[in-house]
Enzyme design. Structure first.
Site, PDB file in Angstrom:
ATOM      1  N   THR A 179       6.255  -1.450  18.803  1.00 20.69           N
ATOM      2  CA  THR A 179       7.431  -0.621  18.532  1.00 20.69           C
ATOM      3  C   THR A 179       7.016   0.840  18.711  1.00 20.69           C
ATOM      4  O   THR A 179       6.366   1.421  17.843  1.00 20.69           O
ATOM      5  CB  THR A 179       7.925  -0.856  17.080  1.00 20.69           C
TER       6      THR A 179
ATOM      7  N   GLY B 208      -0.032  -0.007   8.347  1.00 17.20           N
ATOM      8  CA  GLY B 208      -0.875   0.577   7.301  1.00 17.20           C
ATOM      9  C   GLY B 208      -2.322   0.765   7.729  1.00 17.20           C
ATOM     10  O   GLY B 208      -2.945   1.803   7.460  1.00 17.20           O
TER      11      GLY B 208
ATOM     12  N   GLY C 120      -1.552  -0.683  17.347  1.00 14.53           N
ATOM     13  CA  GLY C 120      -0.833  -0.925  16.095  1.00 14.53           C
ATOM     14  C   GLY C 120      -0.499   0.391  15.421  1.00 14.53           C
ATOM     15  O   GLY C 120      -1.161   1.412  15.665  1.00 14.53           O
TER      16      GLY C 120
ATOM     17  N   LYS D 175       0.806  -1.231   0.000  1.00 10.91           N
ATOM     18  CA  LYS D 175       0.000   0.000   0.000  1.00 10.91           C
ATOM     19  C   LYS D 175       0.838   1.280   0.000  1.00 10.91           C
ATOM     20  O   LYS D 175       0.401   2.296  -0.521  1.00 10.91           O
ATOM     21  CB  LYS D 175      -0.943   0.007   1.215  1.00 10.91           C
TER      22      LYS D 175
ATOM     23  N   TYR E 128     -11.037  -9.976  10.213  1.00 12.22           N
ATOM     24  CA  TYR E 128     -12.382 -10.524   9.975  1.00 12.22           C
ATOM     25  C   TYR E 128     -12.365 -12.039   9.845  1.00 12.22           C
ATOM     26  O   TYR E 128     -13.409 -12.663   9.691  1.00 12.22           O
ATOM     27  CB  TYR E 128     -13.033  -9.874   8.735  1.00 12.22           C
TER      28      TYR E 128
ATOM     29  N   LEU F 181      -9.997  -5.066  13.333  1.00 16.98           N
ATOM     30  CA  LEU F 181     -10.024  -5.014  11.866  1.00 16.98           C
ATOM     31  C   LEU F 181      -9.852  -6.393  11.226  1.00 16.98           C
ATOM     32  O   LEU F 181     -10.137  -6.572  10.054  1.00 16.98           O
ATOM     33  CB  LEU F 181      -8.971  -4.040  11.336  1.00 16.98           C
TER      34      LEU F 181
ATOM     35  N   ASP G 133     -10.055   2.714   2.397  1.00 25.59           N
ATOM     36  CA  ASP G 133     -10.145   2.117   3.743  1.00 25.59           C
ATOM     37  C   ASP G 133     -10.781   3.107   4.720  1.00 25.59           C
ATOM     38  O   ASP G 133     -11.529   2.709   5.618  1.00 25.59           O
ATOM     39  CB  ASP G 133      -8.753   1.742   4.263  1.00 25.59           C
TER      40      ASP G 133
ATOM     41  N   GLY H 134     -13.752  -6.671  11.265  1.00 27.15           N
ATOM     42  CA  GLY H 134     -13.424  -5.799  10.139  1.00 27.15           C
ATOM     43  C   GLY H 134     -14.153  -6.092   8.842  1.00 27.15           C
ATOM     44  O   GLY H 134     -13.828  -5.506   7.808  1.00 27.15           O
TER      45      GLY H 134
HETATM   46  P1  NAP Z   1       1.195  -3.860   9.062  1.00 27.73           P
HETATM   47  O1  NAP Z   1       1.424  -2.612   8.296  1.00 27.73           O
HETATM   48  O2  NAP Z   1       2.163  -4.983   8.929  1.00 27.73           O
HETATM   49  O3  NAP Z   1       1.117  -3.433  10.636  1.00 27.73           O
HETATM   50  C1  NAP Z   1       0.913  -4.382  11.634  1.00 27.73           C
HETATM   51  C2  NAP Z   1       0.922  -3.722  13.005  1.00 27.73           C
HETATM   52  O4  NAP Z   1       0.602  -4.724  13.962  1.00 27.73           O
HETATM   53  C3  NAP Z   1       2.275  -3.138  13.398  1.00 27.73           C
HETATM   54  O5  NAP Z   1       2.064  -1.978  14.163  1.00 27.73           O
HETATM   55  C4  NAP Z   1       2.880  -4.236  14.280  1.00 27.73           C
HETATM   56  O6  NAP Z   1       3.717  -3.762  15.316  1.00 27.73           O
HETATM   57  C5  NAP Z   1       1.641  -4.820  14.936  1.00 27.73           C
HETATM   58  N1  NAP Z   1       1.842  -6.233  15.263  1.00 27.73           N
HETATM   59  C6  NAP Z   1       2.085  -7.256  14.415  1.00 27.73           C
HETATM   60  N2  NAP Z   1       2.201  -8.411  15.107  1.00 27.73           N
HETATM   61  C7  NAP Z   1       2.046  -8.103  16.416  1.00 27.73           C
HETATM   62  C8  NAP Z   1       2.075  -8.859  17.620  1.00 27.73           C
HETATM   63  N3  NAP Z   1       2.258 -10.180  17.599  1.00 27.73           N
HETATM   64  N4  NAP Z   1       1.866  -8.214  18.782  1.00 27.73           N
HETATM   65  C9  NAP Z   1       1.671  -6.887  18.805  1.00 27.73           C
HETATM   66  N5  NAP Z   1       1.628  -6.105  17.702  1.00 27.73           N
HETATM   67  C10 NAP Z   1       1.820  -6.707  16.525  1.00 27.73           C
HETATM   68  O7  NAP Z   1      -0.225  -4.492   8.735  1.00 27.73           O
HETATM   69  P2  NAP Z   1      -1.566  -3.685   8.360  1.00 27.73           P
HETATM   70  O8  NAP Z   1      -1.626  -3.441   6.888  1.00 27.73           O
HETATM   71  O9  NAP Z   1      -1.685  -2.525   9.275  1.00 27.73           O
HETATM   72  O10 NAP Z   1      -2.688  -4.795   8.682  1.00 27.73           O
HETATM   73  C11 NAP Z   1      -2.924  -5.185  10.008  1.00 27.73           C
HETATM   74  C12 NAP Z   1      -4.204  -6.014  10.127  1.00 27.73           C
HETATM   75  O11 NAP Z   1      -5.333  -5.250   9.741  1.00 27.73           O
HETATM   76  C13 NAP Z   1      -4.220  -7.258   9.253  1.00 27.73           C
HETATM   77  O12 NAP Z   1      -4.733  -8.316  10.037  1.00 27.73           O
HETATM   78  C14 NAP Z   1      -5.157  -6.918   8.125  1.00 27.73           C
HETATM   79  O13 NAP Z   1      -5.832  -8.044   7.635  1.00 27.73           O
HETATM   80  C15 NAP Z   1      -6.137  -5.979   8.844  1.00 27.73           C
HETATM   81  N6  NAP Z   1      -6.787  -5.051   7.905  1.00 27.73           N
HETATM   82  C16 NAP Z   1      -8.135  -5.158   7.744  1.00 27.73           C
HETATM   83  C17 NAP Z   1      -8.780  -4.298   6.865  1.00 27.73           C
HETATM   84  C18 NAP Z   1     -10.268  -4.430   6.693  1.00 27.73           C
HETATM   85  O14 NAP Z   1     -10.792  -3.982   5.668  1.00 27.73           O
HETATM   86  N7  NAP Z   1     -10.968  -4.975   7.639  1.00 27.73           N
HETATM   87  C19 NAP Z   1      -8.068  -3.331   6.153  1.00 27.73           C
HETATM   88  C20 NAP Z   1      -6.683  -3.246   6.354  1.00 27.73           C
HETATM   89  C21 NAP Z   1      -6.054  -4.124   7.229  1.00 27.73           C
HETATM   90  P3  NAP Z   1       5.258  -3.347  15.066  1.00 27.73           P
HETATM   91  O15 NAP Z   1       5.190  -1.956  14.505  1.00 27.73           O
HETATM   92  O16 NAP Z   1       5.863  -3.417  16.403  1.00 27.73           O
HETATM   93  O17 NAP Z   1       5.802  -4.348  14.094  1.00 27.73           O
END
Ligand code: NAP
Length: 245
Positions: A119, A96, A93, A32, A192, A190, A68, A213
């Site tokens: 982090t 993205g 979190g 993204k 689902y 978020l 989004d 989500g």
């Molecule tokens: P991303 O950019 O990789 O960010 C993930 C975040 O989660 C980071 O802040 C990371 O922390 C944290 N994290 C990952 N593993 C963790 C753990 N075990 N314990 C604590 N924190 C953890 O991913 P993203 O694009 O934001 O997506 C995240 C989630 O949102 C996914 O599950 C995705 O499917 C969902 N999502 C849903 C929708 C929807 O339409 N419903 C849309 C977008 C995303 P660090 O910074 O410390 O690494």
């Protein structure tokens, strides 16, 4: 059609889409942000968020959007019956999805945001990005009870944007400890898949209102479809498809 693209293949993938004159596409994790420099135009909202999830090809001009944000707002405000304006929220979190969640809340007039992340530096950077556009107070800290327990009792909305609890790793402790959740909260995860994560189960036991989500996923898709075709999709048709999956 869904395509799995490796980060090192993103440039070629976009080039291929241009060559094939494809009208539109969605972009998801982890592309993204990386896709932005490959596009010709960026919609102002997507620029503010720093992430694109929708690309439209207008006569060979590739323009990036982010749907989004409207997707999340529609889910929380319309389906959840929750008015964001003037409320206090915690976002878990700083990736993205948190970028989109923060801008959605700020755009709708949230009063205060507590941004917690594993982090902390990443949360601080994200809050600094939001400061360029909004004066709203954003307090950042670690994803630890020592930090969040000070604020969580006063918040109205908790949005988990981490993949914690996502299938197949469903048997994990809730990302926020259960004893800090309370009945004045709307808890949004978020994720689902599964429909009810360990966080949502804990929130339910605490008497909180919960949402996963799926609504956001659907509504962002509906917005994207409108950008590509100019046409609306009947929401009920989409929900019935999802319900029968
Ligand atoms: P991303 O950019 O990789 O960010 C993930 C975040 O989660 C980071 O802040 C990371 O922390 C944290 N994290 C990952 N593993 C963790 C753990 N075990 N314990 C604590 N924190 C953890 O991913 P993203 O694009 O934001 O997506 C995240 C989630 O949102 C996914 O599950 C995705 O499917 C969902 N999502 C849903 C929708 C929807 O339409 N419903 C849309 C977008 C995303 P660090 O910074 O410390 O690494």
């Amino acid at each position: 059609l869904a395509f799995s693209i490796k980060p090192e293949e993103l440039i070629d993938a976009v080039r291929g889409l241009r060559a094939l004159n494809i009208r539109g596409m969605n972009v998801t994790i982890p592309h993204k942000e990386a896709v932005i420099p490959l596009l010709d135009e960026i919609d102002p909202l997507a620029k503010k968020i720093g992430a694109v999830n929708t690309i439209v090809n207008n006569k060979a001009v590739f323009k990036g959007y982010n749907t989004d944000v409207p997707g999340l707002i529609r889910m929380v405000e319309d389906d959840g019956g929750f008015s964001i304006s003037g409320k206090k929220a915690m976002i878990v979190g700083a990736g993205g999805a948190a970028r989109a969640a923060g801008i959605a809340l700020l755009q709708q007039g949230i009063k205060e945001i507590y941004l917690v992340n594993r982090t902390v530096l990443k949360a601080e950077k994200l809050a600094a990005d939001w400061k360029k556009y909004y004066n709203t107070t954003v307090i950042t800290g670690a994803l630890s009870p020592d930090f969040y327990s000070q604020y969580i009792k006063d918040i109205d909305l908790l949005i988990d944007t981490t993949p914690v609890g996502m299938s197949p790793e469903v048997e994990v402790p809730p990302v926020i400890e259960e004893n800090y959740l309370h009945s004045n909260l709307l808890v949004v995860d978020l994720v689902y898949n599964p429909a009810e994560t360990s966080l949502l189960k804990a929130a339910c036991r605490s008497g909180a209102q919960t949402m996963n989500g799926m609504g956001m996923l659907l509504y962002q898709g509906i917005e994207s479809f409108k950008i590509w075709t100019g046409r609306d999709i009947d929401v009920n048709t989409w929900w019935s498809i999802v319900d029968n999956l």
